[in-house]
Design a protein around this motif. Structure first.
Motif, PDB file in Angstrom:
ATOM      1  N   MET A   1      17.168  40.828  38.919  1.00 58.95           N
ATOM      2  CA  MET A   1      17.819  39.579  39.301  1.00 58.95           C
ATOM      3  C   MET A   1      19.319  39.701  39.028  1.00 58.95           C
ATOM      4  N   GLN A   2      20.135  39.405  39.997  1.00 62.35           N
ATOM      5  CA  GLN A   2      21.572  39.579  39.861  1.00 62.35           C
ATOM      6  C   GLN A   2      22.241  38.267  39.467  1.00 62.35           C
ATOM      7  N   SER A   3      23.567  38.367  39.200  1.00 60.94           N
ATOM      8  CA  SER A   3      24.294  37.208  38.711  1.00 60.94           C
ATOM      9  C   SER A   3      24.499  36.134  39.776  1.00 60.94           C
ATOM     10  N   ASN A   4      24.011  36.366  41.028  1.00 64.45           N
ATOM     11  CA  ASN A   4      24.174  35.332  42.047  1.00 64.45           C
ATOM     12  C   ASN A   4      23.250  34.130  41.813  1.00 64.45           C
ATOM     13  N   ILE A   5      22.382  34.197  40.798  1.00 66.16           N
ATOM     14  CA  ILE A   5      21.581  33.022  40.433  1.00 66.16           C
ATOM     15  C   ILE A   5      22.436  32.000  39.692  1.00 66.16           C
ATOM     16  N   PHE A   6      23.682  32.368  39.346  1.00 68.63           N
ATOM     17  CA  PHE A   6      24.553  31.453  38.610  1.00 68.63           C
ATOM     18  C   PHE A   6      25.248  30.537  39.611  1.00 68.63           C
ATOM     19  N   SER A   7      24.909  29.264  39.531  1.00 66.87           N
ATOM     20  CA  SER A   7      25.324  28.328  40.575  1.00 66.87           C
ATOM     21  C   SER A   7      26.569  27.508  40.215  1.00 66.87           C
ATOM     22  N   GLY A  12      29.617  31.999  33.874  1.00 64.03           N
ATOM     23  CA  GLY A  12      28.583  32.965  34.231  1.00 64.03           C
ATOM     24  C   GLY A  12      28.822  33.698  35.537  1.00 64.03           C
ATOM     25  N   GLN A  13      29.895  33.344  36.253  1.00 64.20           N
ATOM     26  CA  GLN A  13      30.165  34.030  37.524  1.00 64.20           C
ATOM     27  C   GLN A  13      30.557  35.490  37.294  1.00 64.20           C
ATOM     28  N   ASN A  14      31.196  35.760  36.164  1.00 65.97           N
ATOM     29  CA  ASN A  14      31.508  37.140  35.778  1.00 65.97           C
ATOM     30  C   ASN A  14      30.581  37.508  34.620  1.00 65.97           C
ATOM     31  N   LEU A  15      29.522  38.248  34.913  1.00 62.30           N
ATOM     32  CA  LEU A  15      28.505  38.587  33.917  1.00 62.30           C
ATOM     33  C   LEU A  15      28.563  40.072  33.590  1.00 62.30           C
ATOM     34  N   VAL A  16      28.715  40.380  32.305  1.00 58.88           N
ATOM     35  CA  VAL A  16      28.698  41.763  31.834  1.00 58.88           C
ATOM     36  C   VAL A  16      27.443  41.940  30.989  1.00 58.88           C
ATOM     37  N   SER A  35      44.289  43.288  25.863  1.00 58.64           N
ATOM     38  CA  SER A  35      44.971  42.712  27.031  1.00 58.64           C
ATOM     39  C   SER A  35      44.215  42.955  28.335  1.00 58.64           C
ATOM     40  N   THR A  36      42.899  43.147  28.233  1.00 60.21           N
ATOM     41  CA  THR A  36      42.072  43.274  29.438  1.00 60.21           C
ATOM     42  C   THR A  36      41.983  41.902  30.106  1.00 60.21           C
ATOM     43  N   PRO A  37      42.252  41.800  31.415  1.00 59.41           N
ATOM     44  CA  PRO A  37      42.132  40.498  32.078  1.00 59.41           C
ATOM     45  C   PRO A  37      40.659  40.040  32.071  1.00 59.41           C
ATOM     46  N   VAL A  38      40.409  38.920  31.425  1.00 55.10           N
ATOM     47  CA  VAL A  38      39.043  38.396  31.348  1.00 55.10           C
ATOM     48  C   VAL A  38      39.066  36.970  31.880  1.00 55.10           C
ATOM     49  N   PRO A  39      38.442  36.710  33.026  1.00 59.34           N
ATOM     50  CA  PRO A  39      38.468  35.350  33.575  1.00 59.34           C
ATOM     51  C   PRO A  39      37.686  34.363  32.727  1.00 59.34           C
ATOM     52  N   GLU A  40      38.151  33.117  32.730  1.00 62.42           N
ATOM     53  CA  GLU A  40      37.425  32.076  32.010  1.00 62.42           C
ATOM     54  C   GLU A  40      36.016  31.949  32.587  1.00 62.42           C
ATOM     55  N   GLY A  41      35.049  31.776  31.694  1.00 60.23           N
ATOM     56  CA  GLY A  41      33.664  31.676  32.129  1.00 60.23           C
ATOM     57  C   GLY A  41      32.908  32.989  32.042  1.00 60.23           C
ATOM     58  N   THR A  42      33.626  34.074  31.705  1.00 57.79           N
ATOM     59  CA  THR A  42      32.968  35.383  31.561  1.00 57.79           C
ATOM     60  C   THR A  42      31.866  35.317  30.502  1.00 57.79           C
ATOM     61  N   SER A 181      24.996  26.633  33.554  1.00 58.14           N
ATOM     62  CA  SER A 181      25.198  25.470  34.411  1.00 58.14           C
ATOM     63  C   SER A 181      25.369  24.193  33.583  1.00 58.14           C
ATOM     64  N   ARG A 182      24.516  24.015  32.583  1.00 58.74           N
ATOM     65  CA  ARG A 182      24.545  22.795  31.767  1.00 58.74           C
ATOM     66  C   ARG A 182      25.776  22.796  30.840  1.00 58.74           C
ATOM     67  N   ILE A 183      26.120  23.951  30.285  1.00 57.89           N
ATOM     68  CA  ILE A 183      27.313  24.056  29.434  1.00 57.89           C
ATOM     69  C   ILE A 183      28.561  23.734  30.251  1.00 57.89           C
ATOM     70  N   GLU A 184      28.624  24.275  31.470  1.00 58.22           N
ATOM     71  CA  GLU A 184      29.788  24.017  32.328  1.00 58.22           C
ATOM     72  C   GLU A 184      29.944  22.521  32.604  1.00 58.22           C
TER      73      GLU A 184
END
Length: 257
Positions: A1-7, A12-16, A35-42, A181-184
């Protein structure tokens, strides 16, 4: 299952996803310090943490591949450090509400941010804020939940897992998606300054709220009633007609007999 389940919009859009790491919070903080660029929500998710920790360096036990251990990056620059407990509240609410739906009730938030099912601990949250001047530049939010683990070491106090509640395994990626989703949703309410709504919802899920409980503080055991939580996150306990306030680690809940 890939990170596209994150709605959601960003959480969660950037999942490591990592196989093993000392601590997802440490991994995320190292990315930021390099100083690695890390988007909010990672979200940094690990199958196994060998140095996972809770509040005040408490150990966190997790059987590899069985539980959900992840860290989330937020950038609450809009939030005054004096109001940082509101961030604790919205993260706790996002987790507790998700689990309440899945478990069919019985979930509460044990002050300040443990997740309980009845009188047993289902998970915990560790938030590490990185300040820049008078702003919270980053919040590294670590969440650990007992999901599919069935046996725990003797030293783990009063644990319970979702598997023990539901009597079946639960998909970890799906659970992570629901949580993000609920945290967001709650985080966006914080961004919109819905502070009264947040506090009311937190109290509605607060473990032991307005109930007589046994506590220990300053070496003394006593019976008290949780009356509320201050804006700065201090626990208010009514004891023999006197309202006392306690910071984290100044008061201990004693197990109900």
């Amino acid at each position: 299952m890939q990170s596209n389940i994150f709605s959601g919009l960003f959480v969660g859009q950037n999942l490591v996803a990592l196989k093993e790491v000392d601590s997802t919070n440490t991994f995320l903080k190292n990315l930021l310090s390099n100083s690695t660029p890390v988007p909010e929500g990672t979200v940094i998710m690990a199958e196994s943490q060998y140095a996972g920790r809770g509040q005040q360096q408490n150990r966190w036990n997790s059987e590899p591949g069985k539980n959900l251990t992840f860290s989330l990056l937020l950038q609450p620059v809009f939030l005054s450090p004096l109001n940082q407990f509101y961030l604790t509240q919205v993260i706790s609410l996002g987790v507790a509400e998700t689990l309440n739906i899945i478990a069919g009730g019985g979930i509460s938030i044990k002050w300040p941010n443990d997740i309980y099912y009845n009188d047993k601990k289902l998970g915990g949250i560790l938030i590490e804020n990185i300040l820049q001047g008078s702003q919270i530049k980053y919040a590294v939010v670590g969440i650990g939940l007992n999901v599919n683990q069935q046996e725990f070491p003797q030293w783990v106090p009063n644990p319970v897992s979702l598997r023990q509640i539901l009597h079946k395994d639960y998909d970890l990626r799906l659970l992570l998606s629901h949580l993000c989703s609920r945290i967001e949703g709650w985080y966006l309410r914080l961004k919109a300054s819905k502070l009264a709504d947040i506090s009311a919802a937190y109290l509605a899920l607060l473990y032991g709220y307005r109930q007589e409980r046994s506590f220990r503080a300053n070496g003394q055991e006593f019976i008290g009633t949780i009356a509320g939580v201050t804006q700065q996150g201090r626990l208010q306990v009514q004891q023999q007609g006197i309202l006392q306030e306690y910071n984290f680690k100044e008061i201990e809940f004693l197990h109900q007999k």
